[in-house]
Design an enzyme around this catalytic site. Structure first.
Site, short mmCIF file in Angstrom:
data_model
loop_
_atom_site.label_atom_id
_atom_site.label_comp_id
_atom_site.label_asym_id
_atom_site.label_seq_id
_atom_site.Cartn_x
_atom_site.Cartn_y
_atom_site.Cartn_z
N LYS A 38 -17.88 -58.03 -15.81
CA LYS A 38 -18.95 -58.52 -16.68
C LYS A 38 -19.11 -57.60 -17.89
CE LYS A 38 -22.58 -56.12 -14.06
NZ LYS A 38 -23.88 -56.25 -13.37
N ARG A 136 -35.19 -59.14 -8.25
CA ARG A 136 -34.68 -59.75 -9.47
C ARG A 136 -34.51 -61.23 -9.15
NH1 ARG A 136 -29.75 -56.43 -12.09
NH2 ARG A 136 -28.64 -57.36 -10.34
N HIS A 165 -27.96 -57.41 -3.57
CA HIS A 165 -27.61 -56.31 -4.48
C HIS A 165 -28.56 -55.15 -4.23
CE1 HIS A 165 -25.68 -54.58 -7.97
NE2 HIS A 165 -26.86 -54.26 -8.47
N ARG A 221 -18.00 -55.34 -4.12
CA ARG A 221 -17.99 -55.70 -5.54
C ARG A 221 -18.02 -54.39 -6.35
NH1 ARG A 221 -22.58 -58.13 -3.37
NH2 ARG A 221 -23.85 -56.87 -4.76
N TYR A 265 -28.68 -38.21 -43.65
CA TYR A 265 -30.04 -38.72 -43.85
C TYR A 265 -31.08 -37.76 -43.28
CZ TYR A 265 -28.02 -43.28 -45.00
OH TYR A 265 -27.33 -44.31 -45.58
N CYS A 312 -24.76 -41.80 -38.98
CA CYS A 312 -25.06 -42.94 -39.87
C CYS A 312 -24.57 -44.24 -39.22
CB CYS A 312 -24.39 -42.75 -41.21
SG CYS A 312 -24.74 -41.17 -42.01
N MET A 313 -24.83 -45.36 -39.87
CA MET A 313 -24.40 -46.63 -39.31
C MET A 313 -22.88 -46.72 -39.18
SD MET A 313 -25.13 -50.55 -40.59
CE MET A 313 -26.88 -50.48 -40.22
N ASP A 314 -22.17 -46.21 -40.19
CA ASP A 314 -20.72 -46.39 -40.24
C ASP A 314 -19.94 -45.08 -40.29
OD1 ASP A 314 -21.20 -49.29 -40.73
OD2 ASP A 314 -21.95 -48.52 -42.66
#
Length: 372
Positions: A38, A136, A165, A221, A265, A312-314
């Site tokens: 998953k 759950r 689970h 699992r 930043y 930073c973002m990138d």
């Protein structure tokens, strides 16, 4: 797609295969191994990891949602696939068409499964979910399950499995897991006394598979630990695993930064002496946690170099002053196999006060997976 940016997540197929085989050796011959893939195989790549797991000996695959199962079927995988979570009514007919195994815990879904099976005159296998203490999804009592099974008047719908689970199996104190297990056993016994034997009874996730062999039952699992990560550090004494993913990058610029010249930043870091700073093309937009700002590291030639300034973002900046042979061709590793001198994911997770599952899952699609 062509990858122009020197940033990638390296996935070791050898390590993954070895981990599958380690678990096959750990469980008994009668117990099936389900490889859990998953969340894009916990960020490692759904189809390549699923295909390798099956080749290495996994008997079945487990996913969270219908879309993941369909991607595996479209890739040509014909092994049994169990969808753990909720499948909406409108998706049931397609699930039946593609021989997917559905988790059932409500009359609504049971009725839709019966309707689809009868219309298509096609065998459908289901697994019933028991809530033994996770609170759950799932049914708590045997009588609730029996009431649900009474709805099944179709010869095409077969209860192949029943499962639960565990919520606390990574805890060194086994008390709550044992409590859940005994609750599950009592529910299964109550159901089987009336309904008859259910072929596949299962309850163990990665943590329980490692720590509680007496709970293996008909199938285990295993998810995160197939990728070489331990749910708890105390589990290393029972099974040897190898971390599968390494996060790597190369610098796009190296410059000298002097005292009085704050970095990134918010000016959160200012060197006290001249340092060599490498800018690497990866940031929180790729899933590199921003919380690693001014506390994370990379490894180059066995040497650690700190992240300086805000991620930073990138892009992210690294102080490579102490790193030997730092150049534009240098490979910096944020985390990787500790046996190769890299920072283990558990250490990164501890820094961030989170779990290693979250870190691999959040490495985004902008970062290509390279299988080696």
């Amino acid at each position: 797609m062509t990858d122009y940016r020197p940033t990638w997540a390296e996935v070791s197929l050898e390590a993954l295969s070895n981990n599958v085989k380690a678990f096959k050796d750990y469980i008994n011959d009668e117990c099936q191994l389900m490889g859990v893939v998953k969340a894009d195989a916990y960020g490692h790549g759904l189809v390549p990891c699923a295909e390798l797991m099956v080749r290495a000996g996994a008997n079945r695959l487990g996913v969270a949602i219908m879309e993941e199962a369909m991607e595996l079927r479209k890739a040509g995988m014909d092994v049994p696939i169990l969808i753990f979570g909720y499948t909406p009514k409108e998706a049931v007919h397609e699930a039946v068409d593609h021989d997917l195994t559905l988790t059932v815990f409500s009359e609504e879904i049971m009725e839709e499964v019966i309707r689809a099976a009868e219309e298509k005159q096609k065998e459908v296998k289901i697994h019933i979910k028991v809530d033994s203490g996770m609170h759950r999804i799932g049914l708590k009592r045997g009588e609730d399950i029996l009431q649900l099974l009474e709805k099944n008047s179709s010869s095409y719908v077969h209860v192949e499995g029943v499962f639960t689970h565990f919520s606390d199996a990574d805890n060194e104190d086994p008390a709550y897991t044992e409590q859940q297990f005994h609750h599950f056993l009592s529910v299964v016994e109550e159901v089987e006394n009336i309904h008859g034997e259910i072929p596949i009874v299962h309850c163990c996730n990665s943590a329980a598979t490692i720590a509680f062999p007496h709970m293996h039952m008909d199938m285990v699992r295993v998810g995160i630990s197939l990728y070489g990560l331990y749910p708890g550090e105390h589990m290393k004494k029972w099974i040897s695993l190898h971390q599968v993913m390494s996060l790597k990058t190369k610098p796009v610029m190296i410059k000298t930064v002097y005292p009085g010249e704050p970095i990134s930043y918010g000016r959160s870091y200012e060197p006290k002496q001249p340092i060599e700073v490498a800018t690497v093309p990866i940031g929180y937009g790729d899933g590199l946690p921003r919380a690693l700002s001014n506390q994370g590291h990379v490894v180059r030639n066995g040497q650690r170099a700190p992240i300086v300034g805000k991620v930073c973002m990138d892009q992210t900046m690294i102080d490579v002053s102490s790193v030997v042979k730092s150049s534009r061709d240098a490979v910096y590793t944020f985390f990787g196999d500790p046996e190769e001198g890299h920072i283990p994911l558990q250490e990164v997770a501890d820094q961030l006060h989170t779990i290693h599952y979250e870190i691999t899952c959040q490495i985004g699609p902008r970062v290509p997976r390279k299988y080696v």
